[in-house]
Design a protein around this motif. Sequence first.
Motif, short mmCIF file in Angstrom:
data_model
loop_
_atom_site.label_atom_id
_atom_site.label_comp_id
_atom_site.label_asym_id
_atom_site.label_seq_id
_atom_site.Cartn_x
_atom_site.Cartn_y
_atom_site.Cartn_z
N VAL A 172 10.69 56.93 -56.01
CA VAL A 172 9.29 57.31 -56.22
C VAL A 172 8.39 56.62 -55.20
O VAL A 172 7.28 57.09 -54.93
CB VAL A 172 8.86 57.00 -57.67
N PHE A 173 8.87 55.52 -54.61
CA PHE A 173 8.06 54.79 -53.65
C PHE A 173 8.07 55.46 -52.28
O PHE A 173 7.35 55.04 -51.38
CB PHE A 173 8.52 53.33 -53.56
N LEU A 191 7.20 58.50 -52.16
CA LEU A 191 6.11 59.44 -52.30
C LEU A 191 4.85 58.80 -51.74
O LEU A 191 4.64 57.60 -51.86
CB LEU A 191 5.91 59.78 -53.78
N THR A 192 4.05 59.61 -51.15
CA THR A 192 2.83 59.08 -50.57
C THR A 192 1.78 58.93 -51.64
O THR A 192 1.89 59.48 -52.73
CB THR A 192 2.33 60.04 -49.50
N GLU A 204 11.11 51.19 -60.31
CA GLU A 204 10.53 52.52 -60.54
C GLU A 204 10.17 52.70 -62.01
O GLU A 204 9.06 53.11 -62.36
CB GLU A 204 11.54 53.62 -60.20
N LEU A 218 6.88 51.20 -63.72
CA LEU A 218 5.57 51.80 -63.52
C LEU A 218 4.47 50.80 -63.20
O LEU A 218 3.34 50.95 -63.66
CB LEU A 218 5.15 52.61 -64.77
N PHE A 219 4.78 49.77 -62.42
CA PHE A 219 3.75 48.78 -62.07
C PHE A 219 2.69 49.43 -61.18
O PHE A 219 3.02 49.87 -60.07
CB PHE A 219 4.36 47.60 -61.32
N PRO A 220 1.44 49.47 -61.61
CA PRO A 220 0.43 50.17 -60.79
C PRO A 220 0.24 49.53 -59.40
O PRO A 220 -0.06 50.23 -58.45
CB PRO A 220 -0.86 50.03 -61.61
N LEU A 235 2.46 48.05 -57.52
CA LEU A 235 3.63 48.14 -56.63
C LEU A 235 3.61 49.51 -55.97
O LEU A 235 3.89 50.53 -56.60
CB LEU A 235 4.91 47.95 -57.43
N ARG A 236 3.27 49.53 -54.69
CA ARG A 236 3.02 50.79 -54.02
C ARG A 236 4.14 51.22 -53.09
O ARG A 236 4.24 52.38 -52.73
CB ARG A 236 1.69 50.70 -53.25
#
Lengths: 442, 442
Positions: free
Chosen positions: B80-81, B83-84, B153, B156-158, B160-161
């Motif tokens: 998921v990381f 993903l932009t 993933e 769901l840490f907001p 962590l981008r």
Amino acid sequence: MAVAELTSPAASFAHNYNNANRLRSSQLYAPSSSCLSSDHFRSRYRSTVLPRITCSVNQVQNSAPVQVEAPKDKAECYGVFCLTYDLKAEEETKTWKKLINIAVSGAAGMISNHLLFKLASGEVFGPDQPIALRLLGSERSIQALEGVAMELEDSLFPLLREVNIGIDAYEVFQDAEWALLIGAKPRGPGIERADLLDINGQIFAEQGKALNAVASPNVKVMVVGNPCNTNALICLKNAPKIPAKNFHALTRLDENRAKCQLALKAGVFYDKVSNVTIWGNHSTTQVPDFLNAKIDGMPVKEVIKDDKWLEHEFTEKVQKRGGALIQKWGRSSAASTAVSIVDAIKSLVTPTPEGDWFSSGVYTSGNPYGIAEDIVFSMPCRSKGDGDYELVKEIQFDDYLRSRIAKTEAELLAEKRCVAHLTGEGIAYCDLPEDTMLPGEM
Amino acid sequence: MAVAELTSPAASFAHNYNNANRLRSSQLYAPSSSCLSSDHFRSRYRSTVLPRITCSVNQVQNSAPVQVEAPKDKAECYGVFCLTYDLKAEEETKTWKKLINIAVSGAAGMISNHLLFKLASGEVFGPDQPIALRLLGSERSIQALEGVAMELEDSLFPLLREVNIGIDAYEVFQDAEWALLIGAKPRGPGIERADLLDINGQIFAEQGKALNAVASPNVKVMVVGNPCNTNALICLKNAPKIPAKNFHALTRLDENRAKCQLALKAGVFYDKVSNVTIWGNHSTTQVPDFLNAKIDGMPVKEVIKDDKWLEHEFTEKVQKRGGALIQKWGRSSAASTAVSIVDAIKSLVTPTPEGDWFSSGVYTSGNPYGIAEDIVFSMPCRSKGDGDYELVKEIQFDDYLRSRIAKTEAELLAEKRCVAHLTGEGIAYCDLPEDTMLPGEM
């Protein structure tokens, strides 16, 4: 120095406060021994099979003039946490809330090893909430539990004011305001769900009785040990003094995984996914709800226009995540399970964001969805942040969702019949049709 | 869609921003595969020995009209990381700081398994600091590292981008603003400290070169892998472009343990203990300083009037803690080590409380204590919270402290001679007198 037995958190606070003042009146003091001696332990638990616990670490060859006996608390306090303290007299802690007691079972296990440090750091209950940890282990794990307590000592968490460890739920759950029930027998080879329901059900019946007898009357109980829904039902049936509404079975990891899979499929970051409900049992009959879920505020079905994926692959992806993780990482998902327990607690102690909700396995009696009464079923909840919750009313159903909810409901009713001997409802009759344990679940 | 290689955090931000806008212009999109395919992996790393990586989890049988290729970043982004996202366009994130890149080696190990979730939760760098994790594993651990990324993933840490995983330090350390070097070969049976210095020294020489080549020029480096002081020296000698002052060897767990033992002996809660320095090497020659330490603002020697305990038992208690913990818990102290890494980072990014200090193994050149130049030595530090630090000047010494500091200094000078071939200072000559590994250390 004899210390009165504690009966409430307020008494506990007073105890520490008074004790600290008494200690301060002496010039110099030290604990006679900061660790649990083997003899002390044996006499506390009247056990003959307990292995000898060596005391090489904290045993102090004390030459200080005043000796302080280990407090005679309900469960064994550990090391530096046996030392008294004086919250009131500390200038910097004046804005702190009243100490809360958090009991954790399976405290020497891997999930707890992540969770306890999160609780102690203030991440869960906030930076102004001092906590006491009351850790339940088994005779087999009590040494490991001492190791955990030592690591908690070495971590110097300012908010962690007490740590008690023990193997008797009636001692450890004393005055608990939260009970996080993680410990359960893992499913070995050849053990079916029905067997596990009986084996673990007995543990949770006993822990329910203990909570009923000694915990705070409004204790919030989070059941993680599997099969968690029916374990939670057994627990609440054995704790009639505690409101049934206070019992939760953890389905938050399933919700988190469902959000991540929807994000991946839609190609958005996971913080765009909301309103995801896990319905029913924490088993392969569980229903991750894509009908009511939203992505960036839009119904999922308007963003992911792929009904085949939603109806078939999505649920499978959520459920197979645990097994896939074991394959990769070689062990089960302790870290993310602990994160989901943190999420579940935070959802009850902070107000739910406007328009959103969270999933929790809760007692069905009085539910607005027509789900059978008197089982523990994961449903959408909202909280004002006071530890309580209400079920969300504005939910859509279609035939697909209804039929899948009916299947998981039937399974939970069958599980309930399997454990009738543990809920006080007669003779058990077990006709579970198939093994519905989630892959990778213990 | 081809994506340009990134060269700086600013470029990274622009990349994500632009990419998000591009993606938004299409109606529906999804990654072609969110996990790392075996072929993709092989071609990236030109390795023939890499085991086949199965792709059962995230592989999407995609029927969406627009396919997005996996970004061609320096290290492999995960799931998921990949993903932009669009930080700028998100109303709620407008007060966030600029994304920082945090590289972690040994990322599939147990210490990291605690640390990564603390970093991602915001506990370390704060609730307004989005982070990118760049995780370095080995060929042996790459599958486990995928497992870690999967759990990140699912959490769901907001904040962590981005999560990137890889086995090449030159890729993973790209633009790192923090490098937490945890990975090192554990000491097996029969391996002496001198052997370990050579084996692990080579790892840290290579990682120093990689940091020098690709990290942010002001990267802060925290060396945890043992023998950490000399590993840090090797690392900094191989990274001449990075200020030597930026390298730290972790002695914070020793400091925390020393504080706990002083608290236990004095019979006070650990938050009353301050100004504790660990001097010298992270080995059995280390010096926990009770001369300058304080309890409730008073010199320790005025509170604990037991010189025998202070001079003999105290140091031993601090040093034997790790071994005692392994005995109890059956494994080494991953959780409290991770907590001490968090403490060490926080000490550099938050101002040090007035009058207090913290210990860190840092470069000695220019130190005010008369300690030999050009080694990495644990000393008392203070920070304004800008990531930098200064050495504390108002320190007392007596003959006892001086003599013990001289011994650990002599050991570090001997270790330095052992690794001359790795620091570019000629031919190594190894005359370490005895094994000074701390009990329970890997």
